[in-house]
Design a protein around this motif. Structure first.
Motif, PDB file in Angstrom:
ATOM      1  N   TYR A 155      91.695  19.556 101.317  1.00 15.78           N
ATOM      2  CA  TYR A 155      91.002  18.290 102.454  1.00 15.78           C
ATOM      3  C   TYR A 155      90.961  16.916 101.862  1.00 15.78           C
ATOM      4  O   TYR A 155      90.608  16.037 102.260  1.00 15.78           O
ATOM      5  CB  TYR A 155      89.808  18.784 102.745  1.00 15.78           C
ATOM      6  N   TYR A 211      90.691  25.780 118.650  1.00 18.01           N
ATOM      7  CA  TYR A 211      90.114  25.404 117.812  1.00 18.01           C
ATOM      8  C   TYR A 211      89.241  26.233 116.902  1.00 18.01           C
ATOM      9  O   TYR A 211      89.303  26.816 115.604  1.00 18.01           O
ATOM     10  CB  TYR A 211      89.637  23.972 117.444  1.00 18.01           C
ATOM     11  N   THR A 254     101.318  12.843 109.852  1.00 22.72           N
ATOM     12  CA  THR A 254     100.590  11.317 109.041  1.00 22.72           C
ATOM     13  C   THR A 254      99.660  12.255 108.872  1.00 22.72           C
ATOM     14  O   THR A 254      98.943  10.409 108.325  1.00 22.72           O
ATOM     15  CB  THR A 254     100.170  10.293 111.189  1.00 22.72           C
ATOM     16  N   ASP A 255      99.047  13.280 108.280  1.00 25.65           N
ATOM     17  CA  ASP A 255      98.477  13.344 107.839  1.00 25.65           C
ATOM     18  C   ASP A 255      98.287  12.844 106.567  1.00 25.65           C
ATOM     19  O   ASP A 255      97.361  12.388 105.655  1.00 25.65           O
ATOM     20  CB  ASP A 255      97.473  14.493 107.345  1.00 25.65           C
ATOM     21  N   ASN A 290      86.420  16.390 116.815  1.00 26.53           N
ATOM     22  CA  ASN A 290      88.047  16.346 116.823  1.00 26.53           C
ATOM     23  C   ASN A 290      87.883  15.990 119.020  1.00 26.53           C
ATOM     24  O   ASN A 290      88.848  15.485 119.427  1.00 26.53           O
ATOM     25  CB  ASN A 290      88.488  17.728 117.112  1.00 26.53           C
ATOM     26  N   TYR A 345      93.309   6.573 109.057  1.00 23.39           N
ATOM     27  CA  TYR A 345      94.645   6.497 108.261  1.00 23.39           C
ATOM     28  C   TYR A 345      94.873   4.855 107.512  1.00 23.39           C
ATOM     29  O   TYR A 345      94.016   3.544 108.076  1.00 23.39           O
ATOM     30  CB  TYR A 345      95.832   6.325 109.453  1.00 23.39           C
ATOM     31  N   HIS A 365      95.750  20.518 103.298  1.00 20.28           N
ATOM     32  CA  HIS A 365      94.062  20.847 104.350  1.00 20.28           C
ATOM     33  C   HIS A 365      93.553  22.055 103.423  1.00 20.28           C
ATOM     34  O   HIS A 365      92.343  22.025 103.926  1.00 20.28           O
ATOM     35  CB  HIS A 365      94.927  22.201 105.016  1.00 20.28           C
ATOM     36  N   GLY A 399     102.313  13.752 114.958  1.00 13.55           N
ATOM     37  CA  GLY A 399      99.996  13.531 114.609  1.00 13.55           C
ATOM     38  C   GLY A 399      99.336  13.501 115.392  1.00 13.55           C
ATOM     39  O   GLY A 399     100.587  12.784 116.738  1.00 13.55           O
ATOM     40  N   LEU A 400      98.367  12.792 115.426  1.00 11.82           N
ATOM     41  CA  LEU A 400      97.315  12.791 116.446  1.00 11.82           C
ATOM     42  C   LEU A 400      97.329  11.289 117.326  1.00 11.82           C
ATOM     43  O   LEU A 400      97.688  11.297 118.536  1.00 11.82           O
ATOM     44  CB  LEU A 400      95.805  12.977 116.173  1.00 11.82           C
ATOM     45  N   GLY A 415      90.611  11.759 110.775  1.00  7.22           N
ATOM     46  CA  GLY A 415      91.961  12.024 112.520  1.00  7.22           C
ATOM     47  C   GLY A 415      91.649  10.755 113.658  1.00  7.22           C
ATOM     48  O   GLY A 415      92.101  10.367 113.988  1.00  7.22           O
TER      49      GLY A 415
HETATM   50  C1  LIG Z   1      94.289  16.653 109.230  1.00  6.40           C
HETATM   51  C2  LIG Z   1      93.767  15.989 111.002  1.00  6.40           C
HETATM   52  C3  LIG Z   1      93.033  14.711 110.739  1.00  6.40           C
HETATM   53  C4  LIG Z   1      95.278  15.749 111.628  1.00  6.40           C
HETATM   54  O1  LIG Z   1      95.816  15.054 111.192  1.00  6.40           O
HETATM   55  P1  LIG Z   1      97.716  14.387 111.851  1.00  6.40           P
HETATM   56  O2  LIG Z   1      98.725  15.443 111.212  1.00  6.40           O
HETATM   57  O3  LIG Z   1      97.618  14.157 112.909  1.00  6.40           O
HETATM   58  O4  LIG Z   1      97.176  13.239 110.906  1.00  6.40           O
HETATM   59  C5  LIG Z   1      92.870  16.844 111.186  1.00  6.40           C
HETATM   60  O5  LIG Z   1      93.562  18.186 111.778  1.00  6.40           O
HETATM   61  C6  LIG Z   1      92.000  17.066 110.555  1.00  6.40           C
HETATM   62  O6  LIG Z   1      91.485  17.470 109.589  1.00  6.40           O
HETATM   63  N1  LIG Z   1      90.811  16.774 110.657  1.00  6.40           N
HETATM   64  C7  LIG Z   1      89.115  16.438 110.475  1.00  6.40           C
HETATM   65  C8  LIG Z   1      87.739  17.054 111.301  1.00  6.40           C
HETATM   66  C9  LIG Z   1      88.285  19.261 111.434  1.00  6.40           C
HETATM   67  O7  LIG Z   1      88.318  19.441 110.340  1.00  6.40           O
HETATM   68  O8  LIG Z   1      89.020  19.494 112.062  1.00  6.40           O
END
Ligand SMILES: CC(C)(COP(=O)(O)O)[C@@H](O)C(=O)NCCC(=O)O
Ligand SMILES: Nc1ncnc2c1ncn2[C@@H]1O[C@H](COP(=O)(O)OP(=O)(O)O)[C@@H](O)[C@H]1O
Length: 309
Positions: free
Chosen positions: A179, A232, A125-126, A274, A150, A176, A199-200, A145
């Protein structure tokens, strides 16, 4: 008079030994090398874990796919419509750093080995996060997140399109490294037999339809909050030498941090973003999952909870 007690719990809890016994004759179609390619950073998983935990699960899902198709056919017959095959949709939820991606990739590989459903797609879902510029505009950069970060309408539209059998549906892609959403890039989903949506927040509900309303099966990967924090932080320390080391990484400035500095920053990200998301939004959805995989401090799954009602 003898009283019979009726077990009215919607769940059955099985320890690893009992769950392993439900594998039956399901063969193990993976090698160590294939497994190595599916492991996420910091997520220790062995072929023994695949055999004990994921093969029984693959067998259960295989049985449910057949039953689901039969049920769907009864509705189309009632409506006097031609019966089309709709994808069986599986949601995979859990905290940041719990290892959802590894679970999803292993399941994708195992489910695709069954001759009755070889086409298994995996979408995270990211890709439906709002682009960074939009997050900035809405003052949501520190809420990445969280549900509001979203494009929830877009995600729902995507899933309804896939479920209704559209020949080709596009999902946006997240990096990632940058970002951010990758402009112009898409993942194509073309009528798979099974769709895994990881996804979360996938198990969240709301006042109107949400993606979880379209799940035929759902999995919540669970671990203690203290273990999640240390996974983490450890992953963040390792990322300094891998992803962050790349010049094009959004986090390149973190590559040169020493251990103590990196721990401080990772702990801040965990505590400010998180963990609150886990406590407020993600963990409350656990009760709804068809299956909960309970991990111990060493990442291995030692208990499984299945919803039978
Ligand atoms: C990208 C995410 C929101 C996860 O997304 P998901 O695929 O679960 O929807 C998560 O990995 C993230 O980057 N969180 C932001 C805070 C951090 O950098 O840890
Ligand atoms: N900053 C980052 N840079 C590169 N890869 C990352 C970063 N953060 C997370 N990842 C990778 O992204 C994937 C998803 O991570 P996450 O959302 O925490 O879920 P999970 O650990 O449950 O799979 C994992 O494979 C993880 O190793």
């Amino acid at each position: 008079m003898r009283s019979t007690t009726l077990d009215t719990s919607p769940y059955v809890e099985l320890n690893r030994d009992l769950w392993r016994g439900l594998r039956d004759a399901t063969p193990l179609p993976l090698t160590d090398d294939e497994l190595a390619g599916m492991r996420s950073l910091g997520d220790a998983i062995s072929l023994e874990e695949v055999a004990d935990i994921y093969l029984p699960l693959s067998r259960l899902i295989n049985l449910q796919v057949a039953a689901h198709q039969a049920l769907h056919t009864t509705t189309t017959q009632f409506l006097r419509e031609p019966s089309i095959r709709t994808p069986f949709v599986i949601g995979i939820a859990g905290s940041v750093a719990v290892g959802k991606s590894t679970t999803a990739r292993i399941l994708q590989a195992l489910l695709a080995r069954w001759p009755d459903h070889p086409r298994v797609d995996l979408v995270t879902t990211d890709g439906f996060l709002l682009p960074t510029a939009e997050l900035k505009r809405r003052n949501l950069l520190k809420r990445k997140g969280f549900p509001e970060s979203y494009d929830r309408r877009g995600l729902l539209r995507f899933l309804v399109d896939v479920k209704s059998g559209r020949p080709e549906v596009r999902a946006p892609v997240y990096s990632h490294l940058s970002y951010d959403i990758v402009p112009g890039e898409h993942q194509l989903v073309r009528q798979p037999d099974i769709l895994l949506l990881e996804g979360l927040n996938v198990l969240q509900t709301g006042p109107s339809l949400t993606v979880s309303d379209f799940f035929d099966f759902s999995i919540y990967v669970n671990a203690r909050i203290g273990d999640l924090r240390s996974w983490y932080v450890d992953r963040f320390l390792t990322l300094r030498r891998t992803a962050f080391a790349r010049r094009d990484s959004h986090f390149h400035r973190y590559a040169s941090l020493d251990d103590a500095e990196a721990r401080t920053i990772a702990t801040e990200l965990w505590t400010e973003i998180n963990e609150p998301n886990l406590v407020e939004n993600i963990a409350p959805t656990r009760a709804r999952a068809t299956l909960v995989l309970q991990k111990g401090a060493d990442h291995s799954i030692h208990r499984v909870r299945l919803r039978k009602l």
